[in-house]
Design an enzyme around this catalytic site. Structure first.
Site, PDB file in Angstrom:
ATOM      1  N   TRP A 149       4.076   6.021  -0.665  1.00 17.49           N
ATOM      2  CA  TRP A 149       4.087   6.786  -1.917  1.00 17.49           C
ATOM      3  C   TRP A 149       2.893   7.723  -2.064  1.00 17.49           C
ATOM      4  O   TRP A 149       2.886   8.559  -2.953  1.00 17.49           O
ATOM      5  CB  TRP A 149       4.119   5.823  -3.119  1.00 17.49           C
ATOM      6  CG  TRP A 149       3.127   4.695  -3.055  1.00 17.49           C
ATOM      7  CD1 TRP A 149       3.386   3.409  -2.656  1.00 17.49           C
ATOM      8  CD2 TRP A 149       1.731   4.730  -3.384  1.00 17.49           C
ATOM      9  NE1 TRP A 149       2.230   2.649  -2.710  1.00 17.49           N
ATOM     10  CE2 TRP A 149       1.198   3.439  -3.160  1.00 17.49           C
ATOM     11  CE3 TRP A 149       0.863   5.724  -3.845  1.00 17.49           C
ATOM     12  CZ2 TRP A 149      -0.144   3.113  -3.380  1.00 17.49           C
ATOM     13  CZ3 TRP A 149      -0.473   5.406  -4.051  1.00 17.49           C
ATOM     14  CH2 TRP A 149      -0.964   4.118  -3.828  1.00 17.49           C
ATOM     15  N   ALA A 174      12.195   6.863   2.529  1.00 14.67           N
ATOM     16  CA  ALA A 174      10.962   7.317   1.894  1.00 14.67           C
ATOM     17  C   ALA A 174      10.673   6.410   0.699  1.00 14.67           C
ATOM     18  O   ALA A 174      11.463   5.529   0.361  1.00 14.67           O
ATOM     19  CB  ALA A 174      11.113   8.773   1.477  1.00 14.67           C
ATOM     20  N   GLY A 226       1.901   2.445   5.789  1.00 13.52           N
ATOM     21  CA  GLY A 226       1.780   1.631   4.577  1.00 13.52           C
ATOM     22  C   GLY A 226       0.741   0.543   4.762  1.00 13.52           C
ATOM     23  O   GLY A 226      -0.214   0.711   5.527  1.00 13.52           O
ATOM     24  N   SER A 227       0.952  -0.566   4.086  1.00 10.79           N
ATOM     25  CA  SER A 227      -0.085  -1.611   4.087  1.00 10.79           C
ATOM     26  C   SER A 227      -0.057  -2.429   5.383  1.00 10.79           C
ATOM     27  O   SER A 227       0.974  -2.512   6.060  1.00 10.79           O
ATOM     28  CB  SER A 227       0.116  -2.536   2.892  1.00 10.79           C
ATOM     29  OG  SER A 227       1.343  -3.229   3.011  1.00 10.79           O
ATOM     30  N   GLU A 248       0.948   3.027  11.152  1.00 15.49           N
ATOM     31  CA  GLU A 248      -0.203   3.713  10.570  1.00 15.49           C
ATOM     32  C   GLU A 248      -0.512   2.958   9.287  1.00 15.49           C
ATOM     33  O   GLU A 248       0.165   3.135   8.284  1.00 15.49           O
ATOM     34  CB  GLU A 248       0.193   5.182  10.338  1.00 15.49           C
ATOM     35  CG  GLU A 248      -0.986   6.106  10.283  1.00 15.49           C
ATOM     36  CD  GLU A 248      -1.519   6.204   8.882  1.00 15.49           C
ATOM     37  OE1 GLU A 248      -2.402   5.379   8.543  1.00 15.49           O
ATOM     38  OE2 GLU A 248      -1.070   7.075   8.145  1.00 15.49           O
ATOM     39  N   LEU A 249      -1.512   2.079   9.358  1.00 15.75           N
ATOM     40  CA  LEU A 249      -1.704   1.109   8.275  1.00 15.75           C
ATOM     41  C   LEU A 249      -2.987   1.391   7.493  1.00 15.75           C
ATOM     42  O   LEU A 249      -3.477   2.521   7.482  1.00 15.75           O
ATOM     43  CB  LEU A 249      -1.663  -0.302   8.870  1.00 15.75           C
ATOM     44  CG  LEU A 249      -0.423  -0.568   9.744  1.00 15.75           C
ATOM     45  CD1 LEU A 249      -0.454  -1.942  10.356  1.00 15.75           C
ATOM     46  CD2 LEU A 249       0.865  -0.345   8.968  1.00 15.75           C
ATOM     47  N   CYS A 282      -5.336   6.514   3.185  1.00 16.65           N
ATOM     48  CA  CYS A 282      -5.741   5.494   4.167  1.00 16.65           C
ATOM     49  C   CYS A 282      -7.050   5.869   4.851  1.00 16.65           C
ATOM     50  O   CYS A 282      -7.740   5.006   5.383  1.00 16.65           O
ATOM     51  CB  CYS A 282      -4.628   5.281   5.177  1.00 16.65           C
ATOM     52  SG  CYS A 282      -4.036   6.818   5.872  1.00 16.65           S
ATOM     53  N   GLU A 379      -9.316  -3.092   1.408  1.00 15.50           N
ATOM     54  CA  GLU A 379      -9.217  -1.657   1.154  1.00 15.50           C
ATOM     55  C   GLU A 379      -8.978  -1.406  -0.341  1.00 15.50           C
ATOM     56  O   GLU A 379      -7.969  -1.862  -0.888  1.00 15.50           O
ATOM     57  CB  GLU A 379      -8.029  -1.115   1.953  1.00 15.50           C
ATOM     58  CG  GLU A 379      -7.805   0.359   1.792  1.00 15.50           C
ATOM     59  CD  GLU A 379      -6.571   0.845   2.552  1.00 15.50           C
ATOM     60  OE1 GLU A 379      -5.646   0.059   2.753  1.00 15.50           O
ATOM     61  OE2 GLU A 379      -6.582   2.021   2.943  1.00 15.50           O
TER      62      GLU A 379
HETATM   63  P1  NAD Z   1       2.927  -2.711  -0.435  1.00 11.69           P
HETATM   64  O1  NAD Z   1       2.405  -3.552   0.648  1.00 11.69           O
HETATM   65  O2  NAD Z   1       3.772  -3.371  -1.499  1.00 11.69           O
HETATM   66  O3  NAD Z   1       3.851  -1.517   0.125  1.00 11.69           O
HETATM   67  C1  NAD Z   1       3.377  -0.580   1.040  1.00 11.69           C
HETATM   68  C2  NAD Z   1       4.547   0.323   1.443  1.00 11.69           C
HETATM   69  O4  NAD Z   1       5.467  -0.406   2.216  1.00 11.69           O
HETATM   70  C3  NAD Z   1       5.388   0.872   0.289  1.00 11.69           C
HETATM   71  O5  NAD Z   1       5.683   2.228   0.577  1.00 11.69           O
HETATM   72  C4  NAD Z   1       6.651   0.024   0.285  1.00 11.69           C
HETATM   73  O6  NAD Z   1       7.778   0.737  -0.193  1.00 11.69           O
HETATM   74  C5  NAD Z   1       6.804  -0.293   1.735  1.00 11.69           C
HETATM   75  N1  NAD Z   1       7.451  -1.563   2.010  1.00 11.69           N
HETATM   76  C6  NAD Z   1       7.192  -2.743   1.425  1.00 11.69           C
HETATM   77  N2  NAD Z   1       7.951  -3.714   1.978  1.00 11.69           N
HETATM   78  C7  NAD Z   1       8.692  -3.122   2.945  1.00 11.69           C
HETATM   79  C8  NAD Z   1       9.658  -3.592   3.873  1.00 11.69           C
HETATM   80  N3  NAD Z   1       9.995  -4.900   3.958  1.00 11.69           N
HETATM   81  N4  NAD Z   1      10.230  -2.698   4.707  1.00 11.69           N
HETATM   82  C9  NAD Z   1       9.898  -1.398   4.666  1.00 11.69           C
HETATM   83  N5  NAD Z   1       8.986  -0.898   3.816  1.00 11.69           N
HETATM   84  C10 NAD Z   1       8.382  -1.744   2.975  1.00 11.69           C
HETATM   85  O7  NAD Z   1       1.680  -2.018  -1.089  1.00 11.69           O
HETATM   86  P2  NAD Z   1       1.542  -0.970  -2.259  1.00 11.69           P
HETATM   87  O8  NAD Z   1       1.115  -1.653  -3.504  1.00 11.69           O
HETATM   88  O9  NAD Z   1       2.714  -0.049  -2.350  1.00 11.69           O
HETATM   89  O10 NAD Z   1       0.334  -0.116  -1.674  1.00 11.69           O
HETATM   90  C11 NAD Z   1      -0.934  -0.691  -1.669  1.00 11.69           C
HETATM   91  C12 NAD Z   1      -1.483  -0.875  -0.303  1.00 11.69           C
HETATM   92  O11 NAD Z   1      -0.700  -0.275   0.702  1.00 11.69           O
HETATM   93  C13 NAD Z   1      -2.829  -0.191  -0.235  1.00 11.69           C
HETATM   94  O12 NAD Z   1      -3.834  -1.108  -0.517  1.00 11.69           O
HETATM   95  C14 NAD Z   1      -2.904   0.342   1.153  1.00 11.69           C
HETATM   96  O13 NAD Z   1      -3.582  -0.574   1.968  1.00 11.69           O
HETATM   97  C15 NAD Z   1      -1.512   0.398   1.643  1.00 11.69           C
HETATM   98  N6  NAD Z   1      -0.987   1.766   1.821  1.00 11.69           N
HETATM   99  C16 NAD Z   1      -1.378   2.434   2.918  1.00 11.69           C
HETATM  100  C17 NAD Z   1      -0.912   3.706   3.133  1.00 11.69           C
HETATM  101  C18 NAD Z   1      -1.320   4.480   4.335  1.00 11.69           C
HETATM  102  O14 NAD Z   1      -1.317   5.695   4.293  1.00 11.69           O
HETATM  103  N7  NAD Z   1      -1.623   3.825   5.447  1.00 11.69           N
HETATM  104  C19 NAD Z   1      -0.058   4.291   2.213  1.00 11.69           C
HETATM  105  C20 NAD Z   1       0.339   3.574   1.091  1.00 11.69           C
HETATM  106  C21 NAD Z   1      -0.137   2.287   0.909  1.00 11.69           C
END
Ligand code: NAD
Length: 476
Positions: A149, A174, A226-227, A248-249, A282, A379
């Site tokens: 997001w 997305a 993502g995370s 890319e975490l 990130c 983070e």
């Molecule tokens: P989160 O762990 O709930 O989700 C992270 C992302 O993963 C979201 O886009 C979500 O839609 C997706 N996701 C979750 N479960 C999934 C699954 N089973 N299959 C596919 N996609 C899935 O965390 P959050 O609250 O949305 O974001 C917070 C944390 O995420 C931050 O602390 C950061 O570390 C990390 N983050 C990192 C990036 C990056 O650019 N690397 C981007 C966004 C969030």
């Protein structure tokens, strides 16, 4: 101009509404902008069949023609920059100027990949007479992609640009929280004449979509941004089905401010780097290890610069930093600051929520943050900067490397010798010295340790979407 686009999924060249999914919120005022579609099982199986057919079509399309269509899509995005940027600021919160830059950056990524896709050359390896060894670079197949997001356009652009330029088809899931950017990106590709099924866009329940797509035999690559926690889960599932992944975490970027750096200049650059996208990046600079000789001057300048940042609605052109993207980040900032202060950290600027409507939290600079503060370990993913005093370069590098993350790192120094030591010893995928740009379209971007593996961008990124096939041909 319509301010927020209609949200639909793209499956086999058709736009679909699916079931009604979750509301999309405007983080500036907590109003509801729209509801995002939710893919049903049939939508996902249709997307998969469409991507399989799309791959057959696209793989057989000449690289020059592929590049032409992809470049046309980027040109359409450039024409539509204002509409895309408005949609993005409404759903994600970043200042409108940053949204415009993100669209342009997405175009640069797509354009660079499209042109490089024409140069995915193989090799001919010398052999004995009558034998030829040829390495072919072939598109890997259908790609399952998951984008976050925080960068609603540039993160999908990395995945779509890479996959399509290498000759792959893609199913992109997305973010449901910031879907408009991906919808408008997909619209540009369909308007550019991309054959049906080459790019498919779905939304829904993330785990339902990843659990369905990753095990499918025709899905040959998984890419996720993502995370760390979700990345590990998806990598595990992909591993069980022998799928390569690009992960890319998260990061927790250290900034090493050396004794020979100009503290005022480093602080001025740091506040710009820290407040970009309200720190929800990130590669956001977060742990500032500042040499004792300049620590106080740096901390004072940094705190003052943070206090001067204008926080507000991203649609207001005077805003320098928008709201946080969601309530989770707001709660996280409050928790991390309270914990650090309870352990002895000093608040130099910011520290508590602004108002009670919209997810506003100011740039917050904390000094004397002990290593056991939660924010030093996890983070923050928000506008939180942690300043710590160090006595030597060795100490700074040791503390920078002490976490399980290794995505971006930064340093300020005027010494070429120090820069060489940093380049050698800091554990990260991207080190930027005397500036805060972690990557451009032509450079590889990615992490080490828990920050992930695989690369996006550059020739290394494009190579991830290909398979090296060796063909040995005996003619005599
Ligand atoms: P989160 O762990 O709930 O989700 C992270 C992302 O993963 C979201 O886009 C979500 O839609 C997706 N996701 C979750 N479960 C999934 C699954 N089973 N299959 C596919 N996609 C899935 O965390 P959050 O609250 O949305 O974001 C917070 C944390 O995420 C931050 O602390 C950061 O570390 C990390 N983050 C990192 C990036 C990056 O650019 N690397 C981007 C966004 C969030």
């Amino acid at each position: 101009m319509q301010r927020y686009p209609e949200l639909r999924m793209l499956i086999g060249g058709d736009w679909r509404t699916g079931d009604v999914g979750q509301p999309v919120m405007n983080p500036a005022d907590e109003s509801v902008l729209a509801t995002v579609p939710r893919a049903r099982a049939k939508d996902l199986s249709d997307a998969l069949s469409a991507a399989e057919q799309g791959f057959r079509t696209w793989r057989a399309t000449a690289p020059a023609r592929r590049a032409e269509i992809i470049l046309k899509a980027a040109a359409l995005m450039r024409e539509r920059v204002e509409a895309i940027a408005i949609g993005m600021t409404l759903e994600q919160g970043k200042p409108i100027a940053q949204s415009r830059l993100e669209v342009l950056r997405a175009c640069e990524i797509i354009e660079w990949d499209a042109n490089e896709g024409r140069r995915l050359y193989g090799r001919v390896i010398p052999a004995e007479p009558g034998m030829t060894h040829m390495v072919l670079r072939q598109p890997i197949g259908v790609v399952a992609a998951f984008s976050p997001w925080n960068f609603p356009v540039s993160s999908p652009a990395r995945k779509v640009g890479g996959a399509l330029s290498a000759g792959c088809s893609i199913i992109l899931k997305a973010s449901e929280e910031t879907p408009a950017g991906a919808v408008m990106l997909a619209q540009a590709f369909t308007d550019a004449g991309l054959p049906p099924g080459v790019l498919n866009l779905v939304f829904g329940v993330p785990s339902e979509i990843s659990d369905y797509l990753i095990p499918q035999p025709s899905v040959r690559l998984v890419t996720f941004t993502g995370s760390v926690a979700v990345g590990k889960r998806l990598a595990e599932l992909a591993g069980r089905h022998m799928k390569p992944v690009i992960m890319e975490l998260g990061g927790h970027a250290p900034v090493i401010v050396c004794a020979d750096a100009d503290p005022a200049a480093a602080a001025a650059a740091s506040i710009v780097g820290k407040t970009r996208n309200a720190g929800q990046v990130c590669v956001s600079p977060t742990r500032f290890f500042v040499h004792d000789q300049i620590h106080d001057r740096f901390a004072q300048a940094f705190g003052q610069a943070a206090a001067a940042i204008r926080v507000g609605d991203g649609m207001d052109p005077a805003t320098q930093m928008g709201p946080l993207a969601n309530e989770r980040r707001l709660a996280a900032m409050e928790h991390l600051v309270a914990d650090a202060v309870s352990r002895g950290a000093r608040v130099l600027s910011g520290g508590s929520r602004i108002g009670n409507r919209g997810y506003y939290f100011p740039p917050t600079v904390l000094a004397d943050v002990p290593d056991d503060a939660i924010a030093m370990q996890q983070e923050p993913f928000g506008p939180l900067a942690l300043v710590a005093r160090v006595g030597s370069l060795d100490e700074a590098i040791g503390r920078a490397n002490s976490l399980p993350f290794g995505l971006a790192a930064y340093a300020f120094t005027r010494s070429a010798e120090t820069a060489a030591i940093l380049a050698d010893r800091v554990e990260c995928g991207n080190l930027s010295i005397n500036h805060f740009v972690a990557s451009v379209a032509e450079t590889p971007f990615g992490g080490v340790k828990d920050s992930g593996y695989g690369r996006e961008g550059g020739t290394e990124g494009l190579a991830c979407y290909t398979v090296a096939k060796n063909v040995s041909h005996k003619t005599a």
